[in-house]
Enzyme design. Structure first.
Site, short mmCIF file in Angstrom:
data_model
loop_
_atom_site.label_atom_id
_atom_site.label_comp_id
_atom_site.label_asym_id
_atom_site.label_seq_id
_atom_site.Cartn_x
_atom_site.Cartn_y
_atom_site.Cartn_z
N LEU A 65 24.22 8.85 -87.14
CA LEU A 65 23.39 9.20 -88.05
C LEU A 65 22.13 8.18 -88.40
O LEU A 65 22.20 6.96 -87.82
CB LEU A 65 23.94 9.65 -89.44
N PRO A 66 21.07 8.67 -88.82
CA PRO A 66 19.82 7.71 -89.01
C PRO A 66 20.07 6.57 -89.79
O PRO A 66 19.41 5.21 -89.11
CB PRO A 66 18.85 8.60 -89.57
N LYS A 171 25.58 -6.63 -85.12
CA LYS A 171 24.45 -5.69 -84.52
C LYS A 171 23.23 -6.33 -85.10
O LYS A 171 22.16 -6.53 -84.44
CB LYS A 171 24.73 -4.10 -84.87
#
Ligand code: NAD
Length: 292
Positions: A65-66, A171
């Protein structure tokens, strides 16, 4: 064969779900955009009328998801998935979100006896389609081992970064470094060419010298040096300025919250915000060289 519910079939989620189908899993898909489910259905997945019905009875749930607010609401909102999924289910969130939100979803999963991994990816749309993504995972070692065969259908490099939230931390560190060396590479190429050097010759010299880095080697930001790079194709993405700005915001917000010094990361964020404000959010992130 595993029954997998895949939620979020955008640029990344669509091809990732397709690779799960190719690997022989039974894949139920859901996205707010019905057309995206139609595409996956024609590739062998089953479209579901809601995220809950996709997740009900699935052994594994994957979300792509965004942002953090979408992930939080998907799992812990009033009709959130944690109200329907059974103990023992494996949840894998591959969205890029802040580590704090990831940890709170982990905690909500623990309370329901559901195992969870935060597993953001590196590699972009091409790697999602080719099944060569890198996964950086946060969670327990046993959950990581359980998830590995599923992740292997979508990726090549699968890392256990550490406990809950560690995948998101890895990340954000990686992408902050990427932004910094892309800007550094751009500066060096600008300086050299403004002194009359040929960008290809200078790139070749730096690639054989101590300035060598991924941006220079694989993603040269100077037009014409690499025929296939976004720079040689009007900066079509690739990886958009909008997404790099999002990732830098995650890194700098975290750095500010824990008082970790990131002077270059903060400068990079400012440059990408300016690029976005100039209307270039949809360009590839290597277009930052245009700001110099
Ligand atoms: P995208 O916007 O193309 O796709 C997101 C999808 O989620 C959309 O189709 C949207 O309709 C759907 N969605 C939103 N809320 C939903 C909900 N409640 N239920 C069901 N579906 C919902 O984004 P993307 O490029 O696929 O990126 C997804 C994630 O991966 C982001 O967190 C992004 O930062 C990360 N990422 C993207 C790239 C890239 O190159 N695009 C690379 C690495 C990581």
């Amino acid at each position: 064969m595993t029954t997998v519910a895949f939620i979020g079939l955008g640029n990344m989620g669509g091809p990732m779900a397709q690779n799960l189908v190719r690997a022989g899993h039974q894949v139920r898909v859901f996205d707010l955009v019905p057309e995206l489910m139609g595409t996956l259905e024609s590739q062998g997945a089953t479209a579901s009328p809601s995220a809950s019905s996709a997740a009900d009875g699935a052994q594994v749930i994957i979300s792509m998801l965004p942002a953090g607010k979408h992930v939080l609401s998907l799992y812990t909102g009033s009709d959130g998935l944690l109200s329907v999924i059974k103990a023992g289910t494996l949840v894998i969130d591959s969205s890029t979100i802040d580590a704090e939100t990831a940890r709170s979803v982990h905690q909500a999963c623990v309370e329901k006896n559901v195992e969870m991994l935060d597993a953001p990816v590196s590699g972009g749309v091409a790697a999602a389609a080719a099944g060569t993504l890198s996964f950086m995972c946060g969670g327990s070692a046993s959950t990581f081992e359980k998830a590995k065969p599923i992740l292997a259908a979508m990726g090549q490099n699968i890392f256990h970064a550490g406990p809950d939230g560690a995948g998101q931390v890895a990340k954000m560190c990686n992408n902050m470094l990427l932004a910094i060396h892309m800007i550094g590479t751009s500066e060096a190429l600008r300086l050299g060419t403004q002194n009359g050097l040929d960008a290809s010759v200078l790139s070749e010299i730096m690639l054989a010298s101590s300035g060598k880095n991924w941006s220079l080697e694989r993603y040269n930001p100077y037009p014409g040096v690499m025929p296939t790079s976004p720079a040689s194709n009007d900066y079509q993405p690739g990886f958009m300025v909008d997404l790099m700005t999002k990732d830098l915001n995650l890194a700098i917000d975290n750095a500010n919250a824990i008082n970790s010094p990131t002077p270059l990361g903060s400068a990079a964020l400012k440059m990408y915000q300016n690029k976005q404000a100039a209307g270039d959010g949809k360009k590839d992130f290597s277009s930052i060289i245009e700001s110099l």
